[in-house]
Design a protein around this motif. Structure first.
Motif, PDB file in Angstrom:
ATOM      1  N   GLN A  45       0.960  -1.277   0.010  1.00  0.00           N
ATOM      2  CA  GLN A  45      -0.197  -0.150  -0.044  1.00  0.00           C
ATOM      3  C   GLN A  45       0.998   1.306  -0.037  1.00  0.00           C
ATOM      4  OE1 GLN A  45      -0.329  -2.601   2.327  1.00  0.00           O
ATOM      5  NE2 GLN A  45      -2.553  -3.405   1.598  1.00  0.00           N
TER       6      GLN A  45
ATOM      7  N   TYR B 176      -0.295   4.977  -7.617  1.00  0.00           N
ATOM      8  CA  TYR B 176      -1.315   3.887  -8.446  1.00  0.00           C
ATOM      9  C   TYR B 176      -2.886   3.956  -8.261  1.00  0.00           C
ATOM     10  CZ  TYR B 176      -2.991  -0.863  -8.674  1.00  0.00           C
ATOM     11  OH  TYR B 176      -3.754  -2.277  -9.175  1.00  0.00           O
ATOM     12  N   LYS B 177      -3.378   3.699  -9.113  1.00  0.00           N
ATOM     13  CA  LYS B 177      -4.881   3.732  -9.224  1.00  0.00           C
ATOM     14  C   LYS B 177      -5.432   2.248 -10.018  1.00  0.00           C
ATOM     15  CE  LYS B 177      -5.354   8.465  -9.769  1.00  0.00           C
ATOM     16  NZ  LYS B 177      -5.386   9.707 -10.606  1.00  0.00           N
ATOM     17  N   THR B 178      -6.724   1.851  -9.124  1.00  0.00           N
ATOM     18  CA  THR B 178      -7.206   0.991  -9.854  1.00  0.00           C
ATOM     19  C   THR B 178      -7.995   1.059 -11.184  1.00  0.00           C
ATOM     20  OG1 THR B 178      -9.295   1.108  -8.589  1.00  0.00           O
ATOM     21  CG2 THR B 178      -7.658  -0.198  -7.626  1.00  0.00           C
ATOM     22  N   ALA B 179      -8.402   0.052 -11.767  1.00  0.00           N
ATOM     23  CA  ALA B 179      -9.427   0.499 -13.175  1.00  0.00           C
ATOM     24  C   ALA B 179     -10.361   1.220 -12.962  1.00  0.00           C
ATOM     25  CB  ALA B 179      -9.387  -0.666 -13.751  1.00  0.00           C
ATOM     26  N   ASN B 180     -11.138   0.914 -11.556  1.00  0.00           N
ATOM     27  CA  ASN B 180     -12.219   2.042 -11.220  1.00  0.00           C
ATOM     28  C   ASN B 180     -12.034   3.247 -10.897  1.00  0.00           C
ATOM     29  OD1 ASN B 180     -13.992  -0.314 -12.025  1.00  0.00           O
ATOM     30  ND2 ASN B 180     -14.030  -0.958  -9.814  1.00  0.00           N
ATOM     31  N   GLN B 181     -10.617   3.582 -10.429  1.00  0.00           N
ATOM     32  CA  GLN B 181     -10.436   4.872 -10.013  1.00  0.00           C
ATOM     33  C   GLN B 181      -9.786   5.810 -11.163  1.00  0.00           C
ATOM     34  OE1 GLN B 181      -7.620   3.618  -7.111  1.00  0.00           O
ATOM     35  NE2 GLN B 181      -8.703   3.810  -5.399  1.00  0.00           N
ATOM     36  N   ARG B 182      -9.370   5.128 -12.307  1.00  0.00           N
ATOM     37  CA  ARG B 182      -8.826   6.006 -13.380  1.00  0.00           C
ATOM     38  C   ARG B 182      -9.864   6.625 -14.076  1.00  0.00           C
ATOM     39  NH1 ARG B 182      -5.489   1.265 -13.522  1.00  0.00           N
ATOM     40  NH2 ARG B 182      -6.897   0.222 -15.195  1.00  0.00           N
TER      41      ARG B 182
ATOM     42  N   GLN C  85       2.412   1.605  -3.517  1.00  0.00           N
ATOM     43  CA  GLN C  85       1.347   2.140  -4.507  1.00  0.00           C
ATOM     44  C   GLN C  85       1.132   3.483  -4.022  1.00  0.00           C
ATOM     45  OE1 GLN C  85      -1.907  -0.647  -3.622  1.00  0.00           O
ATOM     46  NE2 GLN C  85      -1.218  -1.991  -5.308  1.00  0.00           N
TER      47      GLN C  85
END
Length: 72
Positions: A5, A13-19, A8
């Motif tokens: 964490q 770092y961002k997950t697909a849902n955060q981009r 990241q």
């Protein structure tokens, strides 16, 4: 090296849902068609330019959706 964490967070770092994408743009909308086949997933449309998109698509005019506030 630190925890996963913390690493990241250090690189943004961002997950697909955060981009940014049509899925989280204020102009993107999930559209359900009455005539869609049961195996067909939801469609996405761009309300700004009125054409079909995918949930993970992106353009130069992305506008984040307004944050939803919950009362406590």
């Amino acid at each position: 090296m630190g925890s996963i964490q913390s690493r990241q967070a250090a690189i943004g770092y961002k997950t697909a849902n955060q981009r940014p994408s049509c899925r989280n743009c204020k102009h993107g909308a999930e559209v359900f068609a009455d005539h869609a086949a049961p195996t067909e997933g939801p469609r996405w449309e761009c309300g700004r330019y009125d054409f079909r998109v995918t949930a993970t698509a992106i353009c130069d005019r992305h506008e984040p959706q307004a944050a939803v506030r919950h009362s406590d």
